[in-house]
Design a protein around this motif. Structure first.
Motif, short mmCIF file in Angstrom:
data_model
loop_
_atom_site.label_atom_id
_atom_site.label_comp_id
_atom_site.label_asym_id
_atom_site.label_seq_id
_atom_site.Cartn_x
_atom_site.Cartn_y
_atom_site.Cartn_z
N PRO A 190 0.69 -1.23 0.10
CA PRO A 190 -0.41 0.02 0.42
C PRO A 190 0.92 1.60 -0.01
N GLN A 191 0.33 2.27 -0.81
CA GLN A 191 1.46 3.40 -0.65
C GLN A 191 0.26 4.93 -0.88
N ILE A 192 -0.24 4.63 0.79
CA ILE A 192 -0.64 6.45 0.55
C ILE A 192 -0.47 7.14 0.88
N MET A 193 0.17 6.85 2.34
CA MET A 193 2.05 8.62 2.04
C MET A 193 1.91 9.26 0.22
N TYR A 209 13.80 5.22 -0.24
CA TYR A 209 12.68 6.24 0.46
C TYR A 209 13.65 7.38 -0.04
N THR A 210 14.67 7.16 0.78
CA THR A 210 14.86 9.18 1.04
C THR A 210 15.95 9.61 -0.03
N ILE A 211 16.13 8.99 -0.97
CA ILE A 211 16.31 9.14 -2.45
C ILE A 211 15.24 9.42 -3.35
N LEU A 212 14.38 8.24 -3.77
CA LEU A 212 13.09 8.54 -4.61
C LEU A 212 12.25 9.25 -4.58
N LEU A 213 11.45 9.56 -3.39
CA LEU A 213 10.97 10.62 -2.96
C LEU A 213 10.79 12.23 -2.69
N PRO A 214 12.35 12.58 -2.65
CA PRO A 214 12.53 13.60 -3.17
C PRO A 214 12.52 14.13 -4.44
N LEU A 215 12.79 13.31 -5.50
CA LEU A 215 13.18 12.83 -7.12
C LEU A 215 11.71 12.61 -7.74
N ILE A 216 11.07 12.34 -6.93
CA ILE A 216 9.54 12.53 -7.33
C ILE A 216 8.80 13.64 -7.25
N MET A 217 9.31 14.15 -6.20
CA MET A 217 8.49 14.99 -5.59
C MET A 217 9.16 16.21 -6.76
N PHE A 276 0.21 6.73 -10.84
CA PHE A 276 0.10 5.65 -11.74
C PHE A 276 1.87 5.77 -11.37
N LEU A 277 2.05 5.98 -12.50
CA LEU A 277 3.81 7.05 -13.07
C LEU A 277 4.69 7.11 -11.72
N SER A 278 4.32 7.83 -10.94
CA SER A 278 5.31 8.29 -9.39
C SER A 278 5.31 6.64 -8.50
N LEU A 279 4.25 6.25 -9.11
CA LEU A 279 4.19 4.74 -8.20
C LEU A 279 5.16 3.93 -8.84
N THR A 280 4.68 3.60 -10.11
CA THR A 280 6.30 2.55 -11.16
C THR A 280 7.05 3.08 -10.75
N PHE A 281 7.02 4.51 -10.67
CA PHE A 281 8.94 4.57 -10.67
C PHE A 281 8.81 3.84 -9.26
N LEU A 282 8.85 5.05 -8.53
CA LEU A 282 9.25 4.20 -6.99
C LEU A 282 9.16 2.58 -6.64
N GLN A 283 8.37 2.20 -6.93
CA GLN A 283 8.83 0.50 -6.74
C GLN A 283 9.25 -0.48 -8.36
N GLY A 339 12.80 1.33 -8.82
CA GLY A 339 13.52 1.93 -7.78
C GLY A 339 14.11 1.03 -6.90
N ILE A 340 12.83 0.85 -6.49
CA ILE A 340 13.03 0.09 -5.42
C ILE A 340 13.72 -1.20 -5.42
N TYR A 341 13.35 -1.79 -6.60
CA TYR A 341 13.78 -3.57 -6.58
C TYR A 341 15.12 -3.06 -7.36
N LEU A 342 15.09 -1.42 -7.96
CA LEU A 342 16.73 -1.77 -8.44
C LEU A 342 17.58 -1.04 -7.82
N LEU A 343 16.94 -0.48 -6.53
CA LEU A 343 18.51 -0.14 -5.47
C LEU A 343 18.34 -1.86 -4.88
N GLU A 344 17.72 -2.65 -4.65
CA GLU A 344 17.52 -3.41 -4.06
C GLU A 344 18.39 -4.81 -4.60
N ARG A 345 18.09 -4.70 -6.14
CA ARG A 345 18.73 -5.49 -6.82
C ARG A 345 20.76 -4.64 -6.79
#
Length: 180
Positions: free
Chosen positions: A42-45, A84-92, A115-122, A124-130
């Motif tokens: 969930p990504q309500i935030m 999230y510390t990197i990706l949230l400011p980039l999205i904003m 939708f685009l922000s959520l796709t980018f965030l998820q 990005g998280i996947y790529l950083l975890e990889r």
């Protein structure tokens, strides 16, 4: 306390409430659904942040919100500080940079941006975890079992929560006093 400080405190409380609803939704509903291969996040935030970003014109305030709430989200949910510390400011900043293209805030525009922000965030998280070798899931499994269900779930939640969250975020950003 002047009206701008009260509105800023209200915006922070709004994002914290959305942060709390993320955890509550995951605990109440999704723990029972995430028992198999499918993972729904969930990504309500993020929804609240996208709505505020569409309405706030101060880029410094947006960067502050992105860094602070990204750090809080990382420390509470992930334990890996930086995702999230990197990706949230980039999205904003990305939303702030391109929001001049939008004629008016409405549900269709905000849904597409969310939708685009959520796709980018998820993604990005996947790529950083990889990169950090925290996951060994293939790209196709990520898209099929995590990204797709997460997008579907969050779009349905967006339709349910859009009107109250949009009205609240509009009210929290408006800085003028209503005269009696």
């Amino acid at each position: 306390m002047d009206i701008k400080v009260r509105k800023t405190i209200g915006q922070v409380l709004f994002i914290l409430l959305a942060f709390y609803l993320d955890g509550l939704m995951k605990w109440a509903f999704l723990n029972n659904m995430n028992r198999g291969v499918i993972v729904i996040l969930p990504q309500i935030m993020l929804m609240a942040i996208v709505m505020l970003t569409m309405r706030i014109d101060n880029r410094r305030q947006l960067m502050t919100y992105g860094i602070v709430f990204g750090l809080i989200y990382d420390s509470y949910y992930y334990g890996i500080v930086g995702l999230y510390t990197i990706l949230l400011p980039l999205i904003m900043v990305g939303i702030d940079h391109f929001k001049f293209l939008l004629v008016k805030n409405n549900m269709g525009y905000e849904l597409s941006i969310y939708f685009l922000s959520l796709t980018f965030l998820q993604s990005g998280i996947y790529l950083l975890e990889r990169l950090l070798q925290q996951t060994n899931t293939s790209v196709f499994d990520f898209i099929t079992y995590t990204l797709g269900p997460t997008l579907l779930w969050n779009v349905v939640v967006f339709f349910i929560l859009y009107i109250p969250l949009a009205n609240l975020s509009e009210w929290l950003v408006k800085y003028r006093r209503d005269s009696k």
